[in-house]
Design an enzyme around this catalytic site. Structure first.
Site, short mmCIF file in Angstrom:
data_model
loop_
_atom_site.label_atom_id
_atom_site.label_comp_id
_atom_site.label_asym_id
_atom_site.label_seq_id
_atom_site.Cartn_x
_atom_site.Cartn_y
_atom_site.Cartn_z
N ASP A 1 30.89 79.63 78.55
CA ASP A 1 32.27 80.04 78.79
C ASP A 1 32.72 79.46 80.13
O ASP A 1 31.93 78.91 80.88
CB ASP A 1 32.42 81.56 78.74
N SER A 2 33.99 79.59 80.42
CA SER A 2 34.56 78.89 81.57
C SER A 2 34.45 79.67 82.87
O SER A 2 34.63 79.11 83.95
CB SER A 2 36.03 78.59 81.32
N PHE B 1 36.87 84.95 82.09
CA PHE B 1 36.74 86.38 81.82
C PHE B 1 36.08 87.10 82.99
O PHE B 1 36.49 88.19 83.39
CB PHE B 1 35.94 86.62 80.54
N ASP C 1 40.77 79.56 81.56
CA ASP C 1 42.00 80.25 81.18
C ASP C 1 42.11 81.53 81.99
O ASP C 1 41.16 81.97 82.62
CB ASP C 1 42.02 80.58 79.68
N GLN D 1 45.83 82.03 74.03
CA GLN D 1 46.12 83.29 74.68
C GLN D 1 47.50 83.79 74.23
O GLN D 1 48.08 83.22 73.32
CB GLN D 1 46.05 83.13 76.20
N GLY E 1 41.33 86.70 74.85
CA GLY E 1 42.20 87.81 75.19
C GLY E 1 42.23 88.92 74.17
O GLY E 1 43.20 89.68 74.09
N ASP F 1 30.79 85.59 69.25
CA ASP F 1 29.79 86.01 70.23
C ASP F 1 30.14 87.41 70.69
O ASP F 1 31.30 87.82 70.63
CB ASP F 1 29.76 85.07 71.44
N CYS G 1 14.98 95.62 56.62
CA CYS G 1 14.95 94.59 57.66
C CYS G 1 13.57 93.96 57.78
O CYS G 1 12.55 94.64 57.67
CB CYS G 1 15.37 95.19 58.99
N CYS H 1 12.72 92.05 60.57
CA CYS H 1 12.49 91.65 61.96
C CYS H 1 11.15 92.18 62.44
O CYS H 1 10.53 93.05 61.82
CB CYS H 1 13.63 92.14 62.86
N CYS I 1 10.82 95.94 62.76
CA CYS I 1 10.81 96.74 61.53
C CYS I 1 9.63 96.42 60.62
O CYS I 1 8.92 97.30 60.17
CB CYS I 1 12.11 96.53 60.76
N HIS J 1 15.75 93.60 67.07
CA HIS J 1 16.26 94.12 65.80
C HIS J 1 17.76 93.87 65.67
O HIS J 1 18.23 93.38 64.64
CB HIS J 1 15.99 95.61 65.67
#
Length: 396
Positions: A98-99, A102, A152, A201, A228, A278, A316, A318, A321, A360
């Site tokens: 990311d830039s 945020f 941004d 945005q 945003g 994400d 599951c 994983c 589990c 998990h």
């Protein structure tokens, strides 16, 4: 380098007729990413509590790094000495950074935003620092991330009880557009061989979103993100923007919804045409004792789990589990752990607890996206969504 292939669009019938869901393939300098995809967040160059090898085993195709925090620590000199983030954190597959926008927004009163960029005090040592579109591009080029994001201004939903007005959202959106131009120009000047995404945005205002989108598309970025959202707004407001914006972006380029969200949000986002997601939720919730399962969310700290021999999620596979392969040991045991054991680890503050919970939750998110892709491949997306909702409503 970035190539995006649109492999299939949804042809759901009934309740999901007209869905914008799509199946794609994204080729980047460090590998191929099958979409829709969830990207685990590795803020400081690590997905908290999870080895890179474990991420690969659970099907992670691309992870995130945080430009702002990596700039603070370990710093540009260290990153440069390793030739970027891949070698530093021993992850050979694609990375998106990311830039820093945020994180700068979240500093609140510690920062001052101007047309040139953002002046702020380092949260690490108090040093006076300056982040501009050009600086963000320089750091991300040094990190050698496969996908970089324009700088941004993250438009807040509200500040100290004041809900952002359309006029304020417009001012913020228009500055982000000017920063998009500067980000693109600096990215090109640096001859960065990777890809740069623009960020739509406009707050909670559809007309501003459309203006932002149109101008960014005219700049011809390789991909686009919706920013945003998930910044404190009511859920119905987020869903309204999610329904409005993604499918209006170019069909031949990848679409990324930033910072979202719950399993239900991801499935709804796919239905609205999103390719990439994400969120810190899988690992953050894991550290706070909340586990995502096929049959709803499980609060491992509840006393009822103290003597429960069940795994977190019987369906599951994983490591927490039933083992990554689901194969039993020679003595007939399984390489999985009971809810009682996970409850015990959490109550004792043992570090294995959040580690297993993170494994998990990430496995659940990545497996959910794999099932979505398979449903799209098989023309069963509408059926999949109905079953997903029924299972999640069933409860654990």
């Amino acid at each position: 380098m970035l190539q995006f292939e649109l492999l299939k669009t949804d042809d759901a019938q009934g309740d999901y007729a007209g869905s914008h869901a799509r199946r794609g393939r994204l080729t980047l300098n460090h590998g191929v990413v099958e979409t829709p995809i969830f990207m685990p967040v590795g803020t400081y160059g690590t997905v908290k509590g999870v080895l890179p090898r474990s991420l690969e085993e659970m099907g992670a195709q691309i992870i995130l790094g945080n430009t702002f925090h990596l700039w603070m620590r370990p710093g540009q000199d260290v990153m440069a000495s390793f030739g970027g983030l891949h070698q530093f954190e021993k992850w050979s597959r694609p990375i998106l950074t990311d830039s820093g926008g945020f994180q700068v927004w979240s500093l609140g009163e510690m920062r001052r935003i101007t047309e040139e960029g953002v002046h702020f005090a380092s949260p690490v040592n108090g040093d006076k620092l300056f982040m501009s579109p050009e600086v963000s591009m320089q750091i991300q080029t040094l990190l050698n991330s496969d996908i970089a994001m324009q700088l941004d201004e993250c438009t807040p939903y509200e500040t100290k009880g004041h809900i952002t007005t359309e006029r304020e959202a417009r001012q913020s959106m228009e500055m982000s557009l000017r920063w998009a131009t500067r980000s693109r120009d600096e990215f090109q000047r640096l001859q960065n061989p990777n890809a740069l995404f623009g960020i739509v945005q406009g707050g909670m205002f559809e007309n501003l979103r459309e203006e932002s989108l149109e101008q960014l598309v005219a700049m011809d970025f390789p991909g686009y993100a919706i920013g945003g959202v998930s910044v404190g707004e009511p859920k119905d407001e987020m869903l309204r923007i999610m329904a409005h914006t993604p499918h209006k972006l170019p069909a031949h380029k990848p679409r990324y919804l930033m910072g979202v969200g719950t399993p239900e949000d991801l499935v709804e986002g796919v239905a609205q045409g999103v390719d990439m997601f994400d969120c810190v939720m899988p690992t953050r919730n894991a550290r706070n004792g909340t586990l995502f399962t096929r049959f709803g969310d499980l609060k491992i700290r509840n006393a009822r789990h103290k003597t429960d021999h069940q795994p977190l999620d019987p369906s599951c596979t994983c490591h927490a589990c039933a083992g990554a392969s689901g194969v039993a040991w020679a003595d007939g045991g399984r390489d999985g752990f009971s809810r009682a054991y996970q409850h015990h680890l959490d109550r004792c503050g043992e570090m294995l607890g959040p580690m297993l919970a993170s494994i998990h939750n990430l496995h659940y998110y990545l497996n959910l996206m794999r099932e979505v892709r398979e449903a799209l491949d098989g023309g069963r997306f509408g059926e999949f969504v109905r079953q997903f909702k029924a299972d999640r409503a069933r409860g654990v």
